[in-house]
Design a protein around this motif. Structure first.
Motif, mmCIF file in Angstrom:
data_model
loop_
_atom_site.group_PDB
_atom_site.id
_atom_site.type_symbol
_atom_site.label_atom_id
_atom_site.label_comp_id
_atom_site.label_asym_id
_atom_site.label_seq_id
_atom_site.Cartn_x
_atom_site.Cartn_y
_atom_site.Cartn_z
ATOM 1 N N PRO A 22 42.866 38.592 36.212
ATOM 2 C CA PRO A 22 41.445 38.818 35.927
ATOM 3 C C PRO A 22 40.557 37.629 36.272
ATOM 4 C CG PRO A 22 42.784 39.670 34.147
ATOM 5 C CD PRO A 22 43.719 38.935 35.061
ATOM 6 N N GLY A 23 41.033 36.413 35.978
ATOM 7 C CA GLY A 23 40.252 35.224 36.292
ATOM 8 C C GLY A 23 40.041 35.059 37.786
ATOM 9 N N PHE A 24 41.067 35.340 38.540
ATOM 10 C CA PHE A 24 40.986 35.276 39.999
ATOM 11 C C PHE A 24 39.931 36.242 40.527
ATOM 12 C CE2 PHE A 24 42.345 37.666 43.776
ATOM 13 C CZ PHE A 24 42.326 36.679 44.752
ATOM 14 N N PHE A 25 40.000 37.491 40.076
ATOM 15 C CA PHE A 25 39.073 38.497 40.575
ATOM 16 C C PHE A 25 37.641 38.225 40.137
ATOM 17 C CE2 PHE A 25 43.148 40.877 40.672
ATOM 18 C CZ PHE A 25 43.158 41.152 42.037
ATOM 19 N N ALA A 26 37.467 37.737 38.916
ATOM 20 C CA ALA A 26 36.116 37.413 38.441
ATOM 21 C C ALA A 26 35.524 36.254 39.225
ATOM 22 C CB ALA A 26 36.153 37.078 36.954
ATOM 23 N N THR A 27 36.350 35.265 39.533
ATOM 24 C CA THR A 27 35.893 34.114 40.309
ATOM 25 C C THR A 27 35.466 34.537 41.709
ATOM 26 O OG1 THR A 27 37.375 32.623 39.095
ATOM 27 C CG2 THR A 27 36.551 31.855 41.219
ATOM 28 N N THR A 110 25.362 33.653 32.132
ATOM 29 C CA THR A 110 26.177 34.845 32.334
ATOM 30 C C THR A 110 27.526 34.483 32.931
ATOM 31 O OG1 THR A 110 24.245 36.268 32.649
ATOM 32 C CG2 THR A 110 26.324 37.054 33.561
ATOM 33 N N SER A 111 27.517 33.578 33.909
ATOM 34 C CA SER A 111 28.756 33.171 34.567
ATOM 35 C C SER A 111 29.719 32.517 33.580
ATOM 36 C CB SER A 111 28.438 32.191 35.708
ATOM 37 O OG SER A 111 27.687 32.808 36.712
ATOM 38 N N PHE A 112 29.195 31.636 32.727
ATOM 39 C CA PHE A 112 30.057 30.945 31.769
ATOM 40 C C PHE A 112 30.701 31.934 30.803
ATOM 41 C CE2 PHE A 112 30.619 29.105 27.530
ATOM 42 C CZ PHE A 112 31.565 28.132 27.817
ATOM 43 N N PHE A 113 29.900 32.816 30.222
ATOM 44 C CA PHE A 113 30.446 33.756 29.247
ATOM 45 C C PHE A 113 31.361 34.786 29.891
ATOM 46 C CE2 PHE A 113 26.910 32.221 26.563
ATOM 47 C CZ PHE A 113 27.654 31.871 25.448
ATOM 48 N N THR A 114 31.111 35.089 31.159
ATOM 49 C CA THR A 114 32.029 35.974 31.876
ATOM 50 C C THR A 114 33.428 35.363 31.889
ATOM 51 O OG1 THR A 114 30.311 36.897 33.308
ATOM 52 C CG2 THR A 114 32.576 37.025 34.108
ATOM 53 N N GLY A 115 33.516 34.095 32.280
ATOM 54 C CA GLY A 115 34.810 33.413 32.312
ATOM 55 C C GLY A 115 35.431 33.269 30.939
ATOM 56 N N LEU A 116 34.603 32.908 29.952
ATOM 57 C CA LEU A 116 35.112 32.698 28.600
ATOM 58 C C LEU A 116 35.644 33.996 27.997
ATOM 59 C CD1 LEU A 116 35.407 30.546 26.351
ATOM 60 C CD2 LEU A 116 33.189 31.312 25.485
ATOM 61 N N PHE A 117 34.898 35.090 28.162
ATOM 62 C CA PHE A 117 35.313 36.370 27.593
ATOM 63 C C PHE A 117 36.599 36.880 28.220
ATOM 64 C CE2 PHE A 117 30.711 37.422 26.323
ATOM 65 C CZ PHE A 117 30.934 36.957 25.041
ATOM 66 N N ILE A 118 36.795 36.574 29.506
ATOM 67 C CA ILE A 118 38.006 37.032 30.185
ATOM 68 C C ILE A 118 39.250 36.460 29.500
ATOM 69 C CG2 ILE A 118 39.376 36.699 32.292
ATOM 70 C CD1 ILE A 118 36.780 37.144 33.847
ATOM 71 N N THR A 119 39.159 35.195 29.075
ATOM 72 C CA THR A 119 40.298 34.572 28.399
ATOM 73 C C THR A 119 40.345 34.926 26.916
ATOM 74 O OG1 THR A 119 40.268 32.713 29.941
ATOM 75 C CG2 THR A 119 41.467 32.399 27.892
ATOM 76 N N ASN A 186 28.208 43.395 47.176
ATOM 77 C CA ASN A 186 27.741 43.639 45.815
ATOM 78 C C ASN A 186 28.525 44.782 45.159
ATOM 79 O OD1 ASN A 186 25.904 41.605 45.863
ATOM 80 N ND2 ASN A 186 24.090 42.907 45.964
ATOM 81 N N ARG A 187 28.773 45.825 45.939
ATOM 82 C CA ARG A 187 29.482 46.975 45.381
ATOM 83 C C ARG A 187 30.959 46.659 45.123
ATOM 84 N NH1 ARG A 187 27.062 52.740 47.416
ATOM 85 N NH2 ARG A 187 24.986 52.393 46.522
ATOM 86 N N ILE A 188 31.552 45.907 46.037
ATOM 87 C CA ILE A 188 32.944 45.500 45.827
ATOM 88 C C ILE A 188 33.050 44.616 44.585
ATOM 89 C CG2 ILE A 188 34.838 44.105 46.744
ATOM 90 C CD1 ILE A 188 34.018 45.036 49.549
ATOM 91 N N SER A 189 32.132 43.641 44.488
ATOM 92 C CA SER A 189 32.139 42.726 43.341
ATOM 93 C C SER A 189 31.830 43.473 42.052
ATOM 94 C CB SER A 189 31.107 41.613 43.562
ATOM 95 O OG SER A 189 31.415 40.871 44.723
ATOM 96 N N GLY A 190 30.866 44.396 42.119
ATOM 97 C CA GLY A 190 30.529 45.180 40.939
ATOM 98 C C GLY A 190 31.692 46.035 40.472
ATOM 99 N N ALA A 191 32.361 46.681 41.422
ATOM 100 C CA ALA A 191 33.529 47.500 41.084
ATOM 101 C C ALA A 191 34.638 46.638 40.484
ATOM 102 C CB ALA A 191 34.032 48.227 42.329
ATOM 103 N N THR A 192 34.781 45.414 41.011
ATOM 104 C CA THR A 192 35.793 44.493 40.484
ATOM 105 C C THR A 192 35.497 44.136 39.037
ATOM 106 O OG1 THR A 192 36.174 43.540 42.682
ATOM 107 C CG2 THR A 192 36.870 42.234 40.779
ATOM 108 N N MET A 193 34.231 43.800 38.736
ATOM 109 C CA MET A 193 33.847 43.442 37.378
ATOM 110 C C MET A 193 34.028 44.626 36.423
ATOM 111 S SD MET A 193 33.061 40.271 37.612
ATOM 112 C CE MET A 193 32.095 39.824 36.184
ATOM 113 N N ILE A 194 33.642 45.821 36.878
ATOM 114 C CA ILE A 194 33.824 47.016 36.053
ATOM 115 C C ILE A 194 35.314 47.244 35.788
ATOM 116 C CG2 ILE A 194 33.617 49.533 36.030
ATOM 117 C CD1 ILE A 194 30.985 49.170 37.602
ATOM 118 N N GLY A 195 36.128 47.040 36.830
ATOM 119 C CA GLY A 195 37.571 47.196 36.677
ATOM 120 C C GLY A 195 38.153 46.210 35.678
#
Length: 204
Positions: A22-27, A110-119, A186-195
């Motif tokens: 998940p961290g890899f894909f979010a990054t 948003t970026s910081f909390f995205t990473g933090l929430f993933i862990t 954007n759509r690939i990244s958005g789909a990744t985040m949704i996933g």
């Protein structure tokens, strides 16, 4: 703790860090849509989350983590909803109307909390460290310096690996400058985040 143990632990951490998760894909997703700086902030959030769980494991707080499992569960579902929301925004956004300067502060937070929430949304990380660390060192005999060294290894190895992935994604993005390409990214990244958010929500 011996230097040999620390070096072996560093090698093992590297093998784990280079495994896509998940961290890899979010990054990667953040690097493609917002650039290297925001991607680095995602990585910072991921590293902070890992170190929190690392310290829980070192100081024998896994039992505490079990008792406050409800709190991690709340973080997990809130984080999942947050990531799905971000993914939808990326999916539906028009790259031509994004004003980077006006959204810079929000983007970084948003970026910081995205990473933090993933862990933090995956409390199993603490139990991973509980099982993983004793194979390299005696947790009951670690000094303050040892804990600092171990935390530094996690931060450096995990952080540098994810930053490399982000940098690679940014370099690849430069070859895709058309409106259509940006929309696709954007759509690939958005789909990744949704996933990621969906997996985080349903993962046992």
């Amino acid at each position: 703790m011996s230097l040999t143990s620390l070096l072996i632990f560093s090698g093992a951490m590297l093998l784990l860090a280079i495994t896509p998760g998940p961290g890899f894909f979010a990054t990667i997703a953040r690097a493609l849509t917002s650039g290297m700086k925001e991607s680095a902030i995602v990585v910072f959030g991921i590293v902070i989350g890992d170190i929190i769980f690392l310290l829980f494991a070192i100081y024998g707080l896994s039992a505490v983590a079990e008792k406050i499992h409800w709190l991690f569960l709340l973080i997990k579902y809130f984080g999942a909803a947050y990531l799905i929301y971000l993914g939808w925004r990326l999916w539906s956004s028009d790259p031509n109307i994004v004003e980077i300067e006006s959204t810079k502060e929000i983007s970084q937070r948003t970026s910081f909390f995205t990473g933090l929430f993933i862990t933090l949304g995956n409390p199993k990380v603490i139990f991973f460290y509980v099982a993983f660390l004793p194979t390299f060192m005696n947790l009951e005999k670690l000094s303050g310096v040892d804990v600092l060294a171990i935390s530094s290894v996690v931060a450096i190895v995990l952080g540098s690996t994810l930053l490399f992935y982000g940098y690679t994604a940014v370099r690849a993005k430069k070859a895709l400058n058309s409106k259509h390409s940006q929309k696709t990214l954007n759509r690939i990244s958005g789909a990744t985040m949704i996933g990621i958010g969906t997996v985080l929500a349903v993962k046992a």
